[in-house]
Write a protein that holds these residues in place. Structure first.
Motif, PDB file in Angstrom:
ATOM      1  N   PRO A  12       0.833  -1.207   0.000  1.00  0.00           N
ATOM      2  CA  PRO A  12       0.000   0.000   0.000  1.00  0.00           C
ATOM      3  C   PRO A  12       0.865   1.254   0.000  1.00  0.00           C
ATOM      4  N   SER A  13       0.292   2.316  -0.539  1.00  0.00           N
ATOM      5  CA  SER A  13       0.993   3.603  -0.517  1.00  0.00           C
ATOM      6  C   SER A  13       0.968   4.152   0.908  1.00  0.00           C
ATOM      7  N   HIS A  14       1.786   5.140   1.144  1.00  0.00           N
ATOM      8  CA  HIS A  14       1.802   5.766   2.470  1.00  0.00           C
ATOM      9  C   HIS A  14       0.430   6.354   2.784  1.00  0.00           C
ATOM     10  N   ARG A  15      -0.189   6.954   1.804  1.00  0.00           N
ATOM     11  CA  ARG A  15      -1.510   7.540   2.015  1.00  0.00           C
ATOM     12  C   ARG A  15      -2.533   6.466   2.378  1.00  0.00           C
ATOM     13  N   GLN A  16      -2.476   5.330   1.689  1.00  0.00           N
ATOM     14  CA  GLN A  16      -3.406   4.239   1.999  1.00  0.00           C
ATOM     15  C   GLN A  16      -3.174   3.695   3.411  1.00  0.00           C
ATOM     16  N   MET A  17      -1.909   3.600   3.806  1.00  0.00           N
ATOM     17  CA  MET A  17      -1.624   3.143   5.167  1.00  0.00           C
ATOM     18  C   MET A  17      -2.151   4.135   6.193  1.00  0.00           C
ATOM     19  N   ALA A  18      -1.979   5.439   5.929  1.00  0.00           N
ATOM     20  CA  ALA A  18      -2.454   6.460   6.850  1.00  0.00           C
ATOM     21  C   ALA A  18      -3.976   6.398   6.987  1.00  0.00           C
ATOM     22  N   VAL A  19      -4.673   6.205   5.886  1.00  0.00           N
ATOM     23  CA  VAL A  19      -6.130   6.095   5.932  1.00  0.00           C
ATOM     24  C   VAL A  19      -6.533   4.874   6.751  1.00  0.00           C
ATOM     25  N   LEU A  21      -4.940   3.474   9.114  1.00  0.00           N
ATOM     26  CA  LEU A  21      -4.607   3.688  10.526  1.00  0.00           C
ATOM     27  C   LEU A  21      -5.337   4.883  11.131  1.00  0.00           C
ATOM     28  N   ASP A  22      -6.096   5.591  10.285  1.00  0.00           N
ATOM     29  CA  ASP A  22      -6.851   6.768  10.717  1.00  0.00           C
ATOM     30  C   ASP A  22      -5.937   7.847  11.304  1.00  0.00           C
ATOM     31  N   ILE A  23      -4.824   8.094  10.594  1.00  0.00           N
ATOM     32  CA  ILE A  23      -3.927   9.174  10.990  1.00  0.00           C
ATOM     33  C   ILE A  23      -3.628  10.040   9.779  1.00  0.00           C
ATOM     34  N   SER A  29       5.343   8.997   8.690  1.00  0.00           N
ATOM     35  CA  SER A  29       6.775   8.702   8.626  1.00  0.00           C
ATOM     36  C   SER A  29       7.386   8.261   9.948  1.00  0.00           C
ATOM     37  N   PRO A  30       7.088   8.907  11.075  1.00  0.00           N
ATOM     38  CA  PRO A  30       7.680   8.434  12.334  1.00  0.00           C
ATOM     39  C   PRO A  30       7.308   6.976  12.642  1.00  0.00           C
ATOM     40  N   TYR A  31       6.093   6.592  12.338  1.00  0.00           N
ATOM     41  CA  TYR A  31       5.670   5.209  12.581  1.00  0.00           C
ATOM     42  C   TYR A  31       6.440   4.242  11.679  1.00  0.00           C
ATOM     43  N   LEU A  32       6.547   4.601  10.402  1.00  0.00           N
ATOM     44  CA  LEU A  32       7.269   3.743   9.467  1.00  0.00           C
ATOM     45  C   LEU A  32       8.750   3.672   9.829  1.00  0.00           C
ATOM     46  N   ASN A  33       9.326   4.792  10.231  1.00  0.00           N
ATOM     47  CA  ASN A  33      10.730   4.805  10.633  1.00  0.00           C
ATOM     48  C   ASN A  33      10.969   3.920  11.850  1.00  0.00           C
TER      49      ASN A  33
END
Length: 72
Positions: A12-19, A21-23, A29-33
């Motif tokens: 998934p794209s970063h945007r899809q992951m953020a959606v 996770l509801d953030i 980025s901090p979560y992925l890092n």
């Protein structure tokens, strides 16, 4: 990430992951890092989008029956 990859054949794209996770995507980025630092994610060289994937350790972690989201 695993279920998305299994269904779509790509991460998934970063945007899809953020959606999912509801953030806010700018806060992702901090979560992925952190997941990368723990060895659960790795950057895919040469990719700008969808540039992180689960490592073998990450796959083992999410398929482990003892896995609890709070451990992340």
């Amino acid at each position: 990430m695993v279920s998305y990859f299994d269904e779509h054949g790509e991460w998934p794209s970063h945007r899809q992951m953020a959606v999912a996770l509801d953030i806010n995507s700018s806060n992702l980025s901090p979560y992925l890092n952190l997941l990368e630092a723990k060895g659960l994610l790795a950057k895919i060289a040469g990719k700008y989008r969808r540039n992180r994937a689960l490592t073998d350790l990450g796959r083992q972690f999410v398929t482990d029956q003892e896995w609890q989201p709070r451990l992340l």
